[in-house]
Design a protein around this motif. Structure first.
Motif, PDB file in Angstrom:
ATOM      1  N   TYR A  26     -19.163 -32.044   0.025  1.00  0.00           N
ATOM      2  CA  TYR A  26     -19.552 -30.841   0.745  1.00  0.00           C
ATOM      3  C   TYR A  26     -20.673 -30.065   0.068  1.00  0.00           C
ATOM      4  O   TYR A  26     -21.067 -29.022   0.551  1.00  0.00           O
ATOM      5  CB  TYR A  26     -18.337 -29.897   0.880  1.00  0.00           C
ATOM      6  CG  TYR A  26     -17.292 -30.384   1.844  1.00  0.00           C
ATOM      7  CD1 TYR A  26     -17.453 -30.223   3.210  1.00  0.00           C
ATOM      8  CD2 TYR A  26     -16.139 -30.986   1.378  1.00  0.00           C
ATOM      9  CE1 TYR A  26     -16.485 -30.653   4.095  1.00  0.00           C
ATOM     10  CE2 TYR A  26     -15.161 -31.426   2.257  1.00  0.00           C
ATOM     11  CZ  TYR A  26     -15.343 -31.255   3.606  1.00  0.00           C
ATOM     12  OH  TYR A  26     -14.388 -31.688   4.484  1.00  0.00           O
ATOM     13  N   ALA A  27     -21.161 -30.520  -1.055  1.00  0.00           N
ATOM     14  CA  ALA A  27     -22.146 -29.758  -1.828  1.00  0.00           C
ATOM     15  C   ALA A  27     -23.422 -29.502  -1.032  1.00  0.00           C
ATOM     16  O   ALA A  27     -23.840 -30.305  -0.202  1.00  0.00           O
ATOM     17  CB  ALA A  27     -22.497 -30.496  -3.112  1.00  0.00           C
ATOM     18  N   HIS A  28     -24.022 -28.386  -1.318  1.00  0.00           N
ATOM     19  CA  HIS A  28     -25.313 -28.033  -0.721  1.00  0.00           C
ATOM     20  C   HIS A  28     -26.355 -29.041  -1.217  1.00  0.00           C
ATOM     21  O   HIS A  28     -26.315 -29.459  -2.372  1.00  0.00           O
ATOM     22  CB  HIS A  28     -25.692 -26.606  -1.150  1.00  0.00           C
ATOM     23  CG  HIS A  28     -26.911 -26.102  -0.460  1.00  0.00           C
ATOM     24  ND1 HIS A  28     -28.175 -26.398  -0.895  1.00  0.00           N
ATOM     25  CD2 HIS A  28     -27.050 -25.325   0.634  1.00  0.00           C
ATOM     26  CE1 HIS A  28     -29.050 -25.825  -0.110  1.00  0.00           C
ATOM     27  NE2 HIS A  28     -28.389 -25.173   0.841  1.00  0.00           N
ATOM     28  N   PRO A  29     -27.296 -29.445  -0.361  1.00  0.00           N
ATOM     29  CA  PRO A  29     -28.299 -30.440  -0.769  1.00  0.00           C
ATOM     30  C   PRO A  29     -29.058 -30.064  -2.051  1.00  0.00           C
ATOM     31  O   PRO A  29     -29.475 -30.936  -2.809  1.00  0.00           O
ATOM     32  CB  PRO A  29     -29.251 -30.507   0.427  1.00  0.00           C
ATOM     33  CG  PRO A  29     -28.410 -30.101   1.593  1.00  0.00           C
ATOM     34  CD  PRO A  29     -27.434 -29.092   1.055  1.00  0.00           C
ATOM     35  N   ALA A  30     -29.210 -28.777  -2.307  1.00  0.00           N
ATOM     36  CA  ALA A  30     -29.931 -28.363  -3.516  1.00  0.00           C
ATOM     37  C   ALA A  30     -29.119 -28.646  -4.786  1.00  0.00           C
ATOM     38  O   ALA A  30     -29.692 -28.872  -5.847  1.00  0.00           O
ATOM     39  CB  ALA A  30     -30.277 -26.877  -3.444  1.00  0.00           C
ATOM     40  N   THR A  31     -27.789 -28.640  -4.684  1.00  0.00           N
ATOM     41  CA  THR A  31     -26.958 -28.882  -5.863  1.00  0.00           C
ATOM     42  C   THR A  31     -26.488 -30.333  -5.966  1.00  0.00           C
ATOM     43  O   THR A  31     -25.973 -30.737  -7.010  1.00  0.00           O
ATOM     44  CB  THR A  31     -25.723 -27.967  -5.860  1.00  0.00           C
ATOM     45  OG1 THR A  31     -24.951 -28.241  -4.684  1.00  0.00           O
ATOM     46  CG2 THR A  31     -26.108 -26.510  -5.915  1.00  0.00           C
TER      47      THR A  31
END
Length: 66
Positions: free
Chosen positions: A32-37
């Motif tokens: 589920y992580a944000h693409p930036a992280t």
């Protein structure tokens, strides 16, 4: 069932070989992580997954030897 992964697909394959049986785990996952992280998280997740499956492999070998 809801868990820490957006997608989790796990297959455990048993293949007969001339030396015995080959046990292979195949995993496809999405988190589920944000693409930036994601670039920071992916190596950590892979490290933890490899550790977990190494444990499972050792356990399977012990179970088979019983």
């Amino acid at each position: 069932m809801k868990g820490p992964f957006k997608k989790w697909q796990h297959e455990r394959l048993f293949t007969t070989t001339t030396d015995g049986t080959l046990l292979e785990d195949r995993v496809v996952y999405r988190h589920y992580a944000h693409p930036a992280t994601a670039p920071l998280l992916n190596p950590l997740l892979l490290q933890r997954l490899h550790k977990a499956f190494r444990f499972r492999q050792r356990r399977a070998v012990l179970d088979i030897k019983r």
